[in-house]
Design a protein around this motif. Structure first.
Motif, PDB file in Angstrom:
ATOM      1  N   PHE A  50     -18.402 -12.469   3.687  1.00 57.34           N
ATOM      2  CA  PHE A  50     -18.239 -11.115   4.229  1.00 57.34           C
ATOM      3  C   PHE A  50     -16.938 -10.558   3.684  1.00 57.34           C
ATOM      4  CE2 PHE A  50     -15.979  -8.534   7.393  1.00 57.34           C
ATOM      5  CZ  PHE A  50     -16.885  -7.514   7.624  1.00 57.34           C
ATOM      6  N   VAL A  51     -16.973  -9.320   3.204  1.00 53.49           N
ATOM      7  CA  VAL A  51     -15.784  -8.668   2.663  1.00 53.49           C
ATOM      8  C   VAL A  51     -15.678  -7.270   3.254  1.00 53.49           C
ATOM      9  CG1 VAL A  51     -14.578  -7.881   0.594  1.00 53.49           C
ATOM     10  CG2 VAL A  51     -16.001  -9.940   0.494  1.00 53.49           C
ATOM     11  N   THR A  52     -14.490  -6.897   3.700  1.00 59.90           N
ATOM     12  CA  THR A  52     -14.244  -5.527   4.146  1.00 59.90           C
ATOM     13  C   THR A  52     -13.009  -4.989   3.436  1.00 59.90           C
ATOM     14  OG1 THR A  52     -14.045  -4.079   6.088  1.00 59.90           O
ATOM     15  CG2 THR A  52     -12.788  -6.121   6.133  1.00 59.90           C
ATOM     16  N   SER A  53     -13.028  -3.713   3.128  1.00 65.41           N
ATOM     17  CA  SER A  53     -11.912  -3.091   2.413  1.00 65.41           C
ATOM     18  C   SER A  53     -10.721  -2.898   3.340  1.00 65.41           C
ATOM     19  CB  SER A  53     -12.348  -1.739   1.841  1.00 65.41           C
ATOM     20  OG  SER A  53     -11.225  -1.024   1.354  1.00 65.41           O
ATOM     21  N   VAL A  54      -9.594  -3.471   2.970  1.00 65.77           N
ATOM     22  CA  VAL A  54      -8.351  -3.220   3.702  1.00 65.77           C
ATOM     23  C   VAL A  54      -7.745  -1.897   3.273  1.00 65.77           C
ATOM     24  CG1 VAL A  54      -5.999  -4.097   4.093  1.00 65.77           C
ATOM     25  CG2 VAL A  54      -7.945  -5.665   4.155  1.00 65.77           C
ATOM     26  N   ASP A  55      -7.984  -1.492   2.025  1.00 58.84           N
ATOM     27  CA  ASP A  55      -7.509  -0.177   1.580  1.00 58.84           C
ATOM     28  C   ASP A  55      -8.037   0.929   2.485  1.00 58.84           C
ATOM     29  OD1 ASP A  55      -6.292  -1.469  -0.505  1.00 58.84           O
ATOM     30  OD2 ASP A  55      -7.416  -0.459  -2.091  1.00 58.84           O
ATOM     31  N   ASP A  56      -9.333   0.893   2.790  1.00 57.92           N
ATOM     32  CA  ASP A  56      -9.921   1.926   3.657  1.00 57.92           C
ATOM     33  C   ASP A  56      -9.243   1.955   5.023  1.00 57.92           C
ATOM     34  OD1 ASP A  56     -11.654   2.537   1.631  1.00 57.92           O
ATOM     35  OD2 ASP A  56     -13.400   1.559   2.520  1.00 57.92           O
ATOM     36  N   ILE A  57      -8.949   0.769   5.550  1.00 59.48           N
ATOM     37  CA  ILE A  57      -8.285   0.690   6.854  1.00 59.48           C
ATOM     38  C   ILE A  57      -6.885   1.286   6.768  1.00 59.48           C
ATOM     39  CG2 ILE A  57      -7.335  -0.918   8.562  1.00 59.48           C
ATOM     40  CD1 ILE A  57      -9.699  -2.785   7.901  1.00 59.48           C
ATOM     41  N   LEU A  58      -6.159   0.952   5.704  1.00 59.58           N
ATOM     42  CA  LEU A  58      -4.788   1.442   5.558  1.00 59.58           C
ATOM     43  C   LEU A  58      -4.751   2.947   5.325  1.00 59.58           C
ATOM     44  CD1 LEU A  58      -3.335  -1.508   3.466  1.00 59.58           C
ATOM     45  CD2 LEU A  58      -2.636  -0.833   5.772  1.00 59.58           C
ATOM     46  N   ILE A  59      -5.745   3.485   4.633  1.00 64.40           N
ATOM     47  CA  ILE A  59      -5.828   4.942   4.476  1.00 64.40           C
ATOM     48  C   ILE A  59      -5.920   5.608   5.848  1.00 64.40           C
ATOM     49  CG2 ILE A  59      -7.349   6.821   3.703  1.00 64.40           C
ATOM     50  CD1 ILE A  59      -7.997   5.046   1.253  1.00 64.40           C
ATOM     51  N   PHE A  65       0.828  -1.199   0.000  1.00 63.66           N
ATOM     52  CA  PHE A  65       0.000   0.000   0.000  1.00 63.66           C
ATOM     53  C   PHE A  65       0.865   1.253   0.000  1.00 63.66           C
ATOM     54  CE2 PHE A  65      -2.445   3.342   2.078  1.00 63.66           C
ATOM     55  CZ  PHE A  65      -3.661   3.275   1.410  1.00 63.66           C
ATOM     56  N   LEU A  66       1.912   1.249   0.816  1.00 60.42           N
ATOM     57  CA  LEU A  66       2.798   2.401   0.890  1.00 60.42           C
ATOM     58  C   LEU A  66       3.569   2.620  -0.413  1.00 60.42           C
ATOM     59  CD1 LEU A  66       4.178   1.981   4.528  1.00 60.42           C
ATOM     60  CD2 LEU A  66       2.518   3.675   3.718  1.00 60.42           C
ATOM     61  N   HIS A  67       3.661   1.565  -1.236  1.00 59.20           N
ATOM     62  CA  HIS A  67       4.317   1.682  -2.537  1.00 59.20           C
ATOM     63  C   HIS A  67       3.296   1.828  -3.664  1.00 59.20           C
ATOM     64  CE1 HIS A  67       7.827   0.231  -0.262  1.00 59.20           C
ATOM     65  NE2 HIS A  67       8.537   0.788  -1.227  1.00 59.20           N
ATOM     66  N   GLY A  68       2.074   2.217  -3.313  1.00 61.90           N
ATOM     67  CA  GLY A  68       1.097   2.572  -4.329  1.00 61.90           C
ATOM     68  C   GLY A  68       0.152   1.481  -4.776  1.00 61.90           C
ATOM     69  N   LYS A  69       0.269   0.281  -4.225  1.00 57.29           N
ATOM     70  CA  LYS A  69      -0.628  -0.807  -4.611  1.00 57.29           C
ATOM     71  C   LYS A  69      -1.969  -0.653  -3.902  1.00 57.29           C
ATOM     72  CE  LYS A  69       2.698  -2.797  -6.957  1.00 57.29           C
ATOM     73  NZ  LYS A  69       2.695  -2.806  -8.430  1.00 57.29           N
ATOM     74  N   ARG A  70      -3.053  -1.002  -4.591  1.00 56.47           N
ATOM     75  CA  ARG A  70      -4.386  -0.893  -4.026  1.00 56.47           C
ATOM     76  C   ARG A  70      -5.186  -2.160  -4.336  1.00 56.47           C
ATOM     77  NH1 ARG A  70      -1.811   2.551  -2.138  1.00 56.47           N
ATOM     78  NH2 ARG A  70      -2.315   4.764  -1.842  1.00 56.47           N
ATOM     79  N   GLY A  71      -6.408  -2.203  -3.836  1.00 55.82           N
ATOM     80  CA  GLY A  71      -7.301  -3.325  -4.125  1.00 55.82           C
ATOM     81  C   GLY A  71      -7.287  -4.427  -3.086  1.00 55.82           C
ATOM     82  N   PHE A  72      -6.814  -4.138  -1.852  1.00 53.65           N
ATOM     83  CA  PHE A  72      -6.743  -5.159  -0.809  1.00 53.65           C
ATOM     84  C   PHE A  72      -8.075  -5.252  -0.060  1.00 53.65           C
ATOM     85  CE2 PHE A  72      -2.311  -3.961  -1.453  1.00 53.65           C
ATOM     86  CZ  PHE A  72      -1.714  -5.209  -1.580  1.00 53.65           C
ATOM     87  N   SER A  73      -8.430  -6.457   0.305  1.00 54.58           N
ATOM     88  CA  SER A  73      -9.654  -6.702   1.070  1.00 54.58           C
ATOM     89  C   SER A  73      -9.433  -7.884   1.994  1.00 54.58           C
ATOM     90  CB  SER A  73     -10.835  -7.001   0.133  1.00 54.58           C
ATOM     91  OG  SER A  73     -10.578  -8.179  -0.624  1.00 54.58           O
ATOM     92  N   PHE A  74     -10.295  -7.995   2.999  1.00 56.39           N
ATOM     93  CA  PHE A  74     -10.266  -9.194   3.839  1.00 56.39           C
ATOM     94  C   PHE A  74     -11.604  -9.901   3.669  1.00 56.39           C
ATOM     95  CE2 PHE A  74     -10.401 -11.886   7.563  1.00 56.39           C
ATOM     96  CZ  PHE A  74      -9.106 -12.406   7.552  1.00 56.39           C
TER      97      PHE A  74
END
Length: 209
Positions: free
Chosen positions: A190-199, A138-147
């Motif tokens: 169930f899916v939650t955005s990990v991107d939102d958490i990392l933001i 994420f810190l290197h610009g990658k997105r699209g992570f979820s749990f």
């Protein structure tokens, strides 16, 4: 808030005399806090995660109240666990699976044999945990992570259990679901955005709680 907290996990936590460089429980609570999760409740939640062995310190200081120190991936794990709790999942075995999925690689996640992992060959290097991989990426610009959590039923016995993975958009996932699809049917997901958490976790310190 006091730094005199408990750790109920399976690992021995060594004490050090070095300068404090890790994340304390208080700092973790400040990172997690947000509207609906004020600082005091964030502190209690993180401490409960530690007491139940769901997040793991890597050391503690010898001085003062001997605070435990955590790496940043443990904050991500706690934040995912909070999203799961918000969704009204209360099963203890699920919380352990969430923690394990984000804390530990399996050989097939890395396309490695167990022997290669034990040998620690440098050419097979991976971040120390799937949570750390998501954070670094994420810190290197990658997105699209979820749990992702699946509720599954064992076809013969009819028992319910859970299966988890750290997913990434348009891929097979950072980690893989573990249950054999020939033995378990998926009942719900169930899916939650990990991107939102990392933001939230990586927000500017000036606007941190």
């Amino acid at each position: 808030m006091s730094e005199h907290d408990a750790y109920g996990g399976p690992f021995f936590v060594p004490e050090i005399d070095a300068d404090q460089k890790g994340i304390t429980t208080d700092a973790a609570a400040r990172a997690l806090a947000e509207p609906g999760l004020p600082l005091n409740k964030a502190s209690v939640f993180f401490r409960n995660c530690a007491t139940n062995g769901l997040v793991h310190p890597y050391t503690r200081l010898r001085t003062g109240l001997k605070p435990y120190l955590y790496r940043a991936d443990q904050l991500l794990i706690a934040a995912v666990l909070h999203r799961v709790a918000e969704a009204a999942f209360s099963d203890k075995s699920l919380r352990q699976k969430v923690s394990h999925t984000l804390n530990a690689w399996n050989a097939d996640d890395l396309s490695l044999t167990e022997e290669a992992i034990r040998e620690g060959n440098a050419e097979h290097f991976a971040p120390r945990s799937p949570a750390a991989f998501a954070l670094y990426s994420f810190l290197h610009g990658k997105r699209g992570f979820s749990f992702e959590i699946r509720t599954c039923r064992q076809m013969d016995r009819g028992t319910l259990t859970f299966d988890c993975r750290l997913g990434r958009q348009d891929t097979e996932g950072v980690t893989r679901f573990r249950l054999d699809p020939e033995q378990y049917s998926v009942r719900s997901a169930f899916v939650t955005s990990v991107d939102d958490i990392l933001i939230h976790l990586t927000r500017e310190r000036e606007i941190a709680n």
